[in-house]
Design a protein around this motif. Sequence first.
Motif: not given
Length: 458
Positions: A108-123
């Motif tokens: 989609x518009x990468x909502x998950x990837x953006x939020x995971x960045x704040x948890x230290x997960x590079x998506x």
Amino acid sequence: MFLSFTYPLCPFSDIVYIHIPGKILNTYILCYQGSTVFILSVRNVPYDWIINKKSNQHWLRKEGDKFFFPGGGTMFPNGVNSYVKLMQKLIPGMKNGIIRTAIDTGCGVASLGGDLLDHGILTVSLAPRDNHEAQVQFALERGIPAILGIISTQRLPFPSNSFDMAHCSRCLIPWTEHDGIYLLEIHRILRPGGFWVLSGPPINYEHRWRGWNTTVEEQKSDYDKLKKLLTSMCFKFYNKKDDIADPDSAWYTPLQPCLTIPSQKFKKLGLNFVPKWPNRLHSRWKVRVKHYKALLPAFGSDEIRNVMDMNTLYGGFATALIDSPLWVMNVVSSYGPNSLGVVYDRGLIGTYHDWCEPFSTYPRTYDLLHLDGLFTAESHRCEMKYVLLEMDRILRPNGYALIRESYYFIDAIATIAKGMRWDCEKQGTEYIMSKEKLLACQKKLWHANQTQDSGNDL
């Protein structure tokens, strides 16, 4: 209700199959937070399809000349942050540094990837260019790692055992079709002991099937097929297949209907053997990057977010920048040493590519391009001016390029760059006696009607 299926009898990987529950869609808006962009100019990505077709799912909304990203999605009725918290309850490794790299198929518009960045997960957010229009371009404009791609007939451009977690949120990939060949590709790129997370059809079909334009019998059949397929991966395919030839080969390599099993020699590829983040990292590039920052004051500031290292070997450039407010797409040559697996082992992301071809992204999506000896290594195959024109295509106006090359190429590169309206300065490297030179360039914003007599320098 959560449904979690584990297959602990798999000798090399425990696949966790997870349902994230859905609720009635509402107008919950996630507060702006973290390091990703939640507001964009409509002129940067002038596409309205998602607004018109997905307005009730809160992927994004349009107000005047701005797009806002509230963090919604088809399976995120309470916002992506709530969705991620539910995932963390099921996968504790998302909170303690065990899981570092992830891939989101159908992002989609990468909502998950953006939020995971704040948890230290590079998506790596992966999506094709389909009727949704420019999903990946929206992601890159927001400063979220993304790449155009589709699981179809060719392998994805990643080595085996790359990602700690893979995710699909109603991504519409027919996982059980064609003998499960698409799921086998996910298994290939997933690290042993990693996690596959699925939300959407056919999970929780008993309560959700009415919203999927299907029947409860069809969804139950798909669900049973998926469970059978996952089970067969652990037992049937492993017993029948040995290691396939070169499981890391992923550049124009057809999908193969067999399971990729790590060699017994590489037992420590498993997620339980990999050091927790950030202990995976170590860098020898600090002196070099310090010199780069002295040449480009914008480097390391909020002005630069999307960075590409065009011909990395082990991701040293990205490692030295890990504390800067940016992310790096590490590109490993499909004709060079096969080192992309090392990049992922270090908790970084990247892809294979051949620079004789266009890169799989939209125009104007990177703020800084870095290359180190690319033309020295590839000039016998790729014509220099076409590589530079591709760099110009993917670089934003006012973006930067750091080109490190031998004396032999630096003048020719500077001449072509001038024809592309780049402002370049020759600089020395951090080593006084080096046989290399640096070209620090900035792409200018210009319009053809201002200088009609130019552009023939190429």
